[in-house]
Design an enzyme around this catalytic site. Structure first.
Site, PDB file in Angstrom:
ATOM      1  N   ASP A 501       0.868  -1.179   0.000  1.00  0.00           N
ATOM      2  CA  ASP A 501       0.000   0.000   0.000  1.00  0.00           C
ATOM      3  C   ASP A 501       0.904   1.229   0.000  1.00  0.00           C
ATOM      4  O   ASP A 501       1.989   1.206   0.587  1.00  0.00           O
ATOM      5  CB  ASP A 501      -0.885  -0.023   1.255  1.00  0.00           C
ATOM      6  N   ASP A 704      -1.649  -0.919   6.543  1.00  0.00           N
ATOM      7  CA  ASP A 704      -1.608  -0.385   7.908  1.00  0.00           C
ATOM      8  C   ASP A 704      -2.443  -1.178   8.901  1.00  0.00           C
ATOM      9  O   ASP A 704      -2.497  -0.847  10.082  1.00  0.00           O
ATOM     10  CB  ASP A 704      -2.037   1.087   7.939  1.00  0.00           C
TER      11      ASP A 704
END
Length: 810
Positions: A501, A704
């Protein structure tokens, strides 16, 4: 859906992999119990259960009926506030209802409470906190939070050591006497009846005292409808011993084999003793983590510093940490500045600077400066406790590759007994080769069958996977890498594509405003301050990092922000709100297009900013494009190096982001990523991961742990970057505590070497049995050599697993 509690019980009395399978089968018989895993290496049983359908006591009863035990501790408390017998009886009932407490006795006259408890379910600190909640002050009599499980293991170890010493004392003279007779050193005494009687006298204590656990274990196993290693040892040693009895009594001619039966038991006891020592070293990682937690804390009460037990620290307490001391619990700094060594959490050696408002974690070391902080997490809620819990769960879980060993172990002992029976029949009735001089056909057939029984080793198969998982997951924890299951540790080594990401993973996730471009021709009188005013207000209620950057820049420039009305968020596109009489929209070109707001005339400015790797937010007022806000997120220092490392390891590296392709490609080129998945909405990330999987790749997704939860769950291996505070709630099966990208390569390399170790262990265990069982059946191994080889095989597997601690990950 009914929530199920996850419980871990420390099991005693397991000797081999088949024992673990027997315990597992018996626990599964309890109604309401699911997902049972019994780990022979860690000697723990983990299972999920519905408290409405089952109780821990039922599970313990099933374990004890199977012939095994559950390690429990005894604690004694001196309690103030016990006024009468009625209060004592009420407290006794309440304590009995606590999960993990197995027995309670309250004496209100002496003010003492005695209880037994299961250390993996509840601790003395938990019991003291419960007593405090119910209005009683309790002091522990004796050791505070002693390691009950370690004590139980030490007692087992000492018992094995005593048995081994006893066995050696009787077996060594017996063996020397036998050798002296066989080599003619006894002269005329060799044929004297008293020699056989002396050998009988030396062998019998070994057979029935040292070997008693083999008999009880074999009987227990057979009662449960299974067969374990104890069955093989009991059969093999008993055959040699019982065959010698009629010879001793003069009923049949021949050679007694008392030394064989005694040597079998003593050699296998030696192997079990060495195995227990080696197994203890596989759990060193957990012990080291437990040692990190300090026992005392300095609490500020009524302006005075008071030293209290860590168990007495409450949420909201103000604590003081001096230079060189460990932080007792998790909290937030109130005053003071310091440098804290957080390597035990993150694996990073450089200390972290701390000032007011920063988080600190229990077990970390204060290097310099005194500071004051407020306790926000205590007991089992601290980051260190959560890490220990996750590592224990990983070590107690089964890697998928272990199923092979489990399936073989389930049928292994019966198959060996059958092979030994066939061996006996063939050598007794079919094979016509004359036996060696002084040996009868029956004795030869019996000895070859016994050798088959003893050379077979189900333990090595049972230890192959769990010992490697324990050492691998423990080493990972020391380096800030948490594998939450054996499956995650195994699967990480098979990854062929890594998807990163962008925001918060490749970049720091803290973007800042870099450019403000206004278009007064569209919105007359618009200035940079007004652009920030509108942008700051409309993004105030947005939780996106880009929106936070605009709000931060507005405040930095002294722009006063007010509340907006009719706020609307468009996932992956932007936001809209009413500010007074104006309607303000902030977002990407897709949102502008949907709102019929013209933006094509500023394509040149957009391309220029995006070409510099900046994300551009378009801001419109009342349907007219007022300006562009350029936002950039700094790339992490180690991002390029990690991407190159992954490529060198043969991985495909992809970047996934909701940003437009131009910005994504600019960031990708800076870190060396060619595979760009741009303009992907949050819900679309899962689809992109699935597309890669459908093309035959084993995919690791790095994010995350919160926003990317669906994609992390979809990936073959989800890796979350975070801090100690969010480790427990991260959606991914692998968590990198420090948030550093080099943890990705370390995790994959550690998984690869762990998987290689598991395969080596399984190869040794299967190869050993496949080669040596036929060799024993063919008469090439005598029972004493077979028993010695069986003892050594377990130690070889454990020793190979322990090598994981020293293997380089570069």
């Amino acid at each position: 859906m009914v929530d199920k509690d996850l419980i871990t019980l420390p099991i005693t009395g397991m000797d081999c992999a088949n024992c673990a399978l027997a315990v597992e089968r018996n626990i599964k018989k309890t109604p309401g119990v699911e997902d049972v895993n019994v780990n022979f290496s860690s000697e723990r049983a983990t299972f999920a259960y519905n408290a409405r359908e089952a109780s821990i006591f039922e599970v313990i009863e099933k374990i004890e009926k199977a012939g095994y035990g559950v390690a429990s501790g005894e604690a004694e408390f001196l309690v103030s506030g016990l006024d009468d017998d009625q209060t004592g009886a009420l407290l006794e009932r309440k304590l009995s209802d606590l999960e993990g407490v197995t027995q309670v006795s309250v004496n209100f006259v002496s003010g003492k409470i005695k209880l037994r408890y299961i250390p993996t379910v509840i601790t003395q600190s938990d019991i003291r906190r419960y007593l405090k909640k119910t209005g009683f002050e309790a002091a522990v009599i004796g050791e505070v939070d002693e390691d009950v499980e370690a004590i139980a293991r030490r007692q087992e170890y000492r018992s094995q050591k005593r048995d081994l010493i006893f066995g050696v004392v009787f077996t060594v003279p017996l063996f020397l006497l036998s050798m002296a007779r066989d080599f003619g050193l006894l002269g005329l005494w060799a044929d004297q009846p008293w020699v056989n009687w002396l050998m009988f006298a030396l062998a019998t204590p070994v057979q029935f005292y040292v070997g008693r656990k083999f008999y009880s274990g074999a009987l227990g196993s057979l009662r449960n409808g299974s067969a374990n290693m104890d069955v093989l040892v009991a059969l093999g040693s008993s055959a040699a011993y019982l065959y010698s009895i009629p010879i001793l009594l003069g009923l049949i001619p021949g050679h007694v084999y008392f030394e064989t039966s005694a040597m079998i038991i003593t050699l296998i006891k030696t192997g079990k003793f060495l195995e227990a020592r080696a197994k203890g070293r596989t759990s060193q990682a957990i012990k080291k983590l437990l040692e990190l937690s300090p026992q005392k804390a300095l609490v500020l009460k009524d302006g005075e510093e008071t030293e209290v037990s860590i168990a007495d620290v409450q949420l909201g307490d103000i604590l003081i940490v001096k230079p060189g001391a460990k932080v007792p619990v998790d909290g937030v700094l109130l005053s003071g500045n310091s440098s804290v060594d957080e390597s035990m959490l993150t694996g990073e050696s450089l200390p972290v600077e701390k000032s007011a408002g920063d988080s600190v974690y229990g077990g970390t070391l204060n290097k310099q400066g005194t500071f004051k902080f407020e306790a926000t997490k205590v007991g089992k809620d601290t980051a260190l406790s959560q890490i220990i819990k996750l590592v224990e769960e990983a070590q107690g879980s089964k890697a998928p590759i272990q199923r092979i060993a489990d399936r073989v172990s389930a049928i292994f002992v019966p198959a060996v007994v059958l092979t030994a029976s066939v061996t006996f029949i063939l050598w007794m009735f079919v094979i016509k080769i004359p036996p060696p001089a002084g040996t009868s056909v029956f004795a030869r057939a019996m000895l070859n069958a016994v050798a088959v029984l003893l050379i077979a080793c189900p333990c090595a198969m049972g230890l192959a996977t769990p010992t490697a998982v324990m050492v691998g997951s423990g080493r990972g924890a020391r380096q800030g890498i948490l594998f939450k299951s054996g499956g995650a540790l195994e699967q990480s080594g098979r990854v062929s594509a890594v998807v990163l990401d962008k925001t918060g993973t490749i970049t720091h996730g803290k973007p800042v405003v870099t450019d403000l471009v206004v278009f007064p021709e569209n919105v007359p009188g618009i200035t940079e301050e007004q652009l920030l005013y509108f942008g700051g207000i409309v993004e105030q209620r947005s939780e996106h990092p880009l929106g936070e950057a605009i709000v931060e820049e507005s405040k930095k420039r002294g722009v006063e922000l007010i509340e907006s009305d009719k706020f609307t968020s468009f996932a992956g596109k932007g936001v809209s709100a009413e500010i007074g009489e104006d309607t303000v929209t902030a977002g990407n070109t897709r949102l502008m297009q949907e709102m019929n707001i013209s933006w094509e005339s500023v394509q040149k400015e957009l391309d220029q900013l995006r070409g510099q790797g900046k994300t551009v937010i378009l801001l419109a007022v009342n349907g007219k494009l007022a300006g562009l806000i350029g936002v950039a997120d700094t790339i992490k220092d180690d991002a390029r190096e990690v991407v190159n490392d992954l490529k060198r390891m043969g991985m495909e590296v992809w970047m996934i982001t909701g940003d437009n392709r131009q910005v994504a490609e600019a960031i990708g080129s800076q870190v060396g990523i060619d595979g760009i998945l741009a303009e992907v909405l949050p819900g679309g990330k899962t689809d992109k991961i699935k597309e890669l999987q459908d093309s035959g790749k084993v995919v690791a997704m790095v994010g995350d742990g919160v926003n990317d939860a669906p994609a992390l769950a979809q990936a073959d291996v989800g890796i979350s970057l975070g801090t100690g505070t969010d480790i427990a709630i991260a959606a991914a099966p692998v968590s990198l505590i420090g948030g550093n990208l080099d943890g990705i390569t370390k995790a994959i390399r550690l998984s690869k070497v762990t998987l290689a170790t598991i395969k080596q262990n399984l190869f040794w265990a299967f190869f050993y049995n496949i080669i040596l069982i036929p060799a024993a059946a063919a008469g090439f191994l005598n029972p004493i050599l077979a028993a010695g080889a069986m003892a050594i095989s377990d130690v070889i597997v454990i020793g190979n697993s322990l090598r994981l601690n020293r293997k380089k990950l570069k």
